[in-house]
Every structure is written in structure tokens, then in C-alpha cells.
Design a protein around this motif. Structure first.
Motif, PDB file in Angstrom:
ATOM      1  N   ALA A 185       0.895  -1.116  -0.154  1.00  0.00           N
ATOM      2  CA  ALA A 185      -0.049   0.067  -0.038  1.00  0.00           C
ATOM      3  C   ALA A 185       0.704   1.328   0.008  1.00  0.00           C
ATOM      4  O   ALA A 185       0.427   2.244  -0.720  1.00  0.00           O
ATOM      5  N   SER A 186       1.915   1.400   0.543  1.00  0.00           N
ATOM      6  CA  SER A 186       2.659   2.510   0.643  1.00  0.00           C
ATOM      7  C   SER A 186       3.632   2.655  -0.644  1.00  0.00           C
ATOM      8  O   SER A 186       4.146   3.857  -0.977  1.00  0.00           O
ATOM      9  N   SER A 187       3.392   1.809  -1.540  1.00  0.00           N
ATOM     10  CA  SER A 187       4.076   2.005  -2.931  1.00  0.00           C
ATOM     11  C   SER A 187       2.837   2.314  -4.147  1.00  0.00           C
ATOM     12  O   SER A 187       3.402   2.672  -5.177  1.00  0.00           O
ATOM     13  N   THR A 188       1.634   2.351  -3.630  1.00  0.00           N
ATOM     14  CA  THR A 188       0.688   2.290  -4.688  1.00  0.00           C
ATOM     15  C   THR A 188       0.480   3.576  -5.277  1.00  0.00           C
ATOM     16  O   THR A 188       0.446   3.753  -6.411  1.00  0.00           O
ATOM     17  N   THR A 189       0.720   4.874  -4.672  1.00  0.00           N
ATOM     18  CA  THR A 189       0.688   6.096  -5.321  1.00  0.00           C
ATOM     19  C   THR A 189       1.676   6.183  -6.171  1.00  0.00           C
ATOM     20  O   THR A 189       1.722   6.743  -7.216  1.00  0.00           O
ATOM     21  N   GLN A 190       3.111   5.733  -5.672  1.00  0.00           N
ATOM     22  CA  GLN A 190       4.363   5.716  -6.570  1.00  0.00           C
ATOM     23  C   GLN A 190       4.028   4.930  -7.956  1.00  0.00           C
ATOM     24  O   GLN A 190       4.418   5.337  -9.081  1.00  0.00           O
ATOM     25  N   LEU A 191       3.525   3.762  -8.034  1.00  0.00           N
ATOM     26  CA  LEU A 191       3.112   2.895  -9.040  1.00  0.00           C
ATOM     27  C   LEU A 191       2.071   3.723  -9.685  1.00  0.00           C
ATOM     28  O   LEU A 191       2.297   3.925 -11.141  1.00  0.00           O
ATOM     29  N   ALA A 192       1.081   4.431  -9.342  1.00  0.00           N
ATOM     30  CA  ALA A 192       0.274   5.114 -10.104  1.00  0.00           C
ATOM     31  C   ALA A 192       0.589   6.399 -10.795  1.00  0.00           C
ATOM     32  O   ALA A 192       0.552   6.512 -11.954  1.00  0.00           O
ATOM     33  N   ASP A 193       1.720   6.823 -10.039  1.00  0.00           N
ATOM     34  CA  ASP A 193       2.228   8.219 -10.684  1.00  0.00           C
ATOM     35  C   ASP A 193       3.339   7.900 -11.927  1.00  0.00           C
ATOM     36  O   ASP A 193       3.288   8.548 -12.679  1.00  0.00           O
ATOM     37  N   LEU A 194       3.609   6.607 -11.519  1.00  0.00           N
ATOM     38  CA  LEU A 194       4.673   6.256 -12.578  1.00  0.00           C
ATOM     39  C   LEU A 194       4.198   5.797 -13.874  1.00  0.00           C
ATOM     40  O   LEU A 194       4.481   5.988 -15.054  1.00  0.00           O
ATOM     41  N   THR A 195       2.812   5.294 -13.762  1.00  0.00           N
ATOM     42  CA  THR A 195       2.144   4.529 -14.961  1.00  0.00           C
ATOM     43  C   THR A 195       1.109   5.379 -15.447  1.00  0.00           C
ATOM     44  O   THR A 195       0.601   5.180 -16.487  1.00  0.00           O
ATOM     45  N   ARG A 196       0.466   6.241 -14.795  1.00  0.00           N
ATOM     46  CA  ARG A 196      -0.490   7.000 -14.817  1.00  0.00           C
ATOM     47  C   ARG A 196      -0.594   7.711 -16.676  1.00  0.00           C
ATOM     48  O   ARG A 196      -1.672   7.343 -17.212  1.00  0.00           O
ATOM     49  N   PRO A 197       0.407   8.069 -16.968  1.00  0.00           N
ATOM     50  CA  PRO A 197       0.336   8.645 -18.487  1.00  0.00           C
ATOM     51  C   PRO A 197       0.230   7.735 -19.454  1.00  0.00           C
ATOM     52  O   PRO A 197      -0.176   8.004 -20.633  1.00  0.00           O
ATOM     53  N   TYR A 198       0.442   6.377 -19.068  1.00  0.00           N
ATOM     54  CA  TYR A 198       0.393   5.345 -20.180  1.00  0.00           C
ATOM     55  C   TYR A 198      -0.804   4.405 -19.955  1.00  0.00           C
ATOM     56  O   TYR A 198      -1.199   3.328 -20.876  1.00  0.00           O
ATOM     57  N   VAL A 199      -1.707   4.750 -18.894  1.00  0.00           N
ATOM     58  CA  VAL A 199      -2.831   3.948 -18.426  1.00  0.00           C
ATOM     59  C   VAL A 199      -4.058   4.170 -19.413  1.00  0.00           C
ATOM     60  O   VAL A 199      -4.391   5.552 -19.239  1.00  0.00           O
ATOM     61  N   HIS A 200      -4.696   3.421 -20.100  1.00  0.00           N
ATOM     62  CA  HIS A 200      -5.978   3.993 -20.750  1.00  0.00           C
ATOM     63  C   HIS A 200      -6.842   4.329 -19.900  1.00  0.00           C
ATOM     64  O   HIS A 200      -7.197   3.743 -18.842  1.00  0.00           O
ATOM     65  N   ASN A 201      -7.834   5.318 -20.235  1.00  0.00           N
ATOM     66  CA  ASN A 201      -8.868   6.057 -19.322  1.00  0.00           C
ATOM     67  C   ASN A 201      -9.812   4.968 -18.990  1.00  0.00           C
ATOM     68  O   ASN A 201     -10.113   4.884 -17.874  1.00  0.00           O
ATOM     69  N   SER A 202     -10.057   3.957 -19.715  1.00  0.00           N
ATOM     70  CA  SER A 202     -11.074   2.892 -19.211  1.00  0.00           C
ATOM     71  C   SER A 202     -10.463   1.673 -18.291  1.00  0.00           C
ATOM     72  O   SER A 202     -11.155   1.230 -17.720  1.00  0.00           O
ATOM     73  N   MET A 203      -9.139   1.936 -18.244  1.00  0.00           N
ATOM     74  CA  MET A 203      -8.394   1.056 -16.988  1.00  0.00           C
ATOM     75  C   MET A 203      -7.897   2.084 -15.782  1.00  0.00           C
ATOM     76  O   MET A 203      -7.349   1.483 -14.964  1.00  0.00           O
ATOM     77  N   ALA A 204      -8.103   3.120 -15.730  1.00  0.00           N
ATOM     78  CA  ALA A 204      -7.828   3.925 -14.702  1.00  0.00           C
ATOM     79  C   ALA A 204      -8.246   3.632 -13.386  1.00  0.00           C
ATOM     80  O   ALA A 204      -7.361   3.878 -12.367  1.00  0.00           O
ATOM     81  N   TYR A 205      -9.059   2.976 -13.069  1.00  0.00           N
ATOM     82  CA  TYR A 205      -9.906   2.605 -12.023  1.00  0.00           C
ATOM     83  C   TYR A 205      -8.828   1.610 -11.378  1.00  0.00           C
ATOM     84  O   TYR A 205      -8.747   1.498  -9.999  1.00  0.00           O
ATOM     85  N   LYS A 206      -8.000   1.026 -12.281  1.00  0.00           N
ATOM     86  CA  LYS A 206      -6.927   0.009 -11.393  1.00  0.00           C
ATOM     87  C   LYS A 206      -5.964   0.764 -10.658  1.00  0.00           C
ATOM     88  O   LYS A 206      -5.294   0.041  -9.773  1.00  0.00           O
ATOM     89  N   ILE A 207      -5.756   1.934 -11.016  1.00  0.00           N
ATOM     90  CA  ILE A 207      -4.460   2.503 -10.307  1.00  0.00           C
ATOM     91  C   ILE A 207      -5.079   3.960  -9.388  1.00  0.00           C
ATOM     92  O   ILE A 207      -4.219   4.459  -8.748  1.00  0.00           O
ATOM     93  N   ASP A 208      -6.381   3.990  -9.550  1.00  0.00           N
ATOM     94  CA  ASP A 208      -6.925   5.427  -8.766  1.00  0.00           C
ATOM     95  C   ASP A 208      -7.325   4.945  -7.574  1.00  0.00           C
ATOM     96  O   ASP A 208      -7.944   3.803  -7.285  1.00  0.00           O
TER      97      ASP A 208
END
Length: 94
Positions: free
Chosen positions: A71-94
Motif C-alpha cells: 500500500a505504501s508504494s501504490t501512489t508511486q506505482l500510479a504516478d509512474l504509470t498514469r500517463p500510459y494507462v488507458h482511461n478505461s483502465m484508470a480505475y486500477k490505479i486510482d
């Protein structure tokens, strides 16, 4: 048969990580799981080491050989990948 390439450190980028999230990843409580069940324990350990050493993500191996991002790394994971995650899949990192 799925295999993790020996040179996965060079191959795994924020873009490929985003594709992996969209394909085989999902929230798990406050953390995040990758479905790595088809890989050997040695391969999953290699993936965990790459995620820790290349991206600074804290992770561990859970039941059924699944790779877990803490859990302590999920924000970092999201920040790293957000520009490349399709909008329809953004729920996986938000």
C-alpha cells in the motif's frame, strides 16, 4: 508457457508496467496484485527485485505466487504509470 526474460530489468519500463497493470493487475485491499501465478517462484522473485531496484516499489510474494505491491508504494506505482494507462483502465490505479 510464460517465462520472464533474464534481461527483464532492461525491458521493464513505465510503459510496459502500465500494460502489465491493465492486463494482469488489480487492487487488493490498499495494495496491488499482479497475477504472476503462471511464473515460477524464482521468476516472481526476479520481478519483485526489478520492481524494487528499478522503480523503488516495495513488494512481496503472496499466496498462489502472486506479486503484491505494498500500500505504501501504490501512489508511486500510479504516478509512474498514469500517463500510459488507458482511461478505461484508470480505475486500477486510482
Amino acid at each position: 508457457v510464460k517465462v520472464v526474460p533474464k534481461n527483464i530489468f532492461e525491458l521493464l519500463t513505465p510503459i510496459s508496467l502500465a500494460y502489465w497493470i491493465m492486463d494482469d493487475g488489480g487492487k487488493s485491499g490498499k495494495g496491488f496484485h499482479f497475477a504472476t501465478n503462471a511464473f515460477t517462484k524464482v521468476e516472481v522473485k526476479l520481478l519483485a527485485n526489478v520492481l524494487q531496484n528499478k522503480f523503488g516499489l516495495k513488494c512481496s510474494i503472496h499466496t498462489r505466487n502472486r506479486l503484491y505491491i505494498w500500500a505504501s508504494s501504490t501512489t508511486q506505482l500510479a504516478d509512474l504509470t498514469r500517463p500510459y494507462v488507458h482511461n478505461s483502465m484508470a480505475y486500477k490505479i486510482d
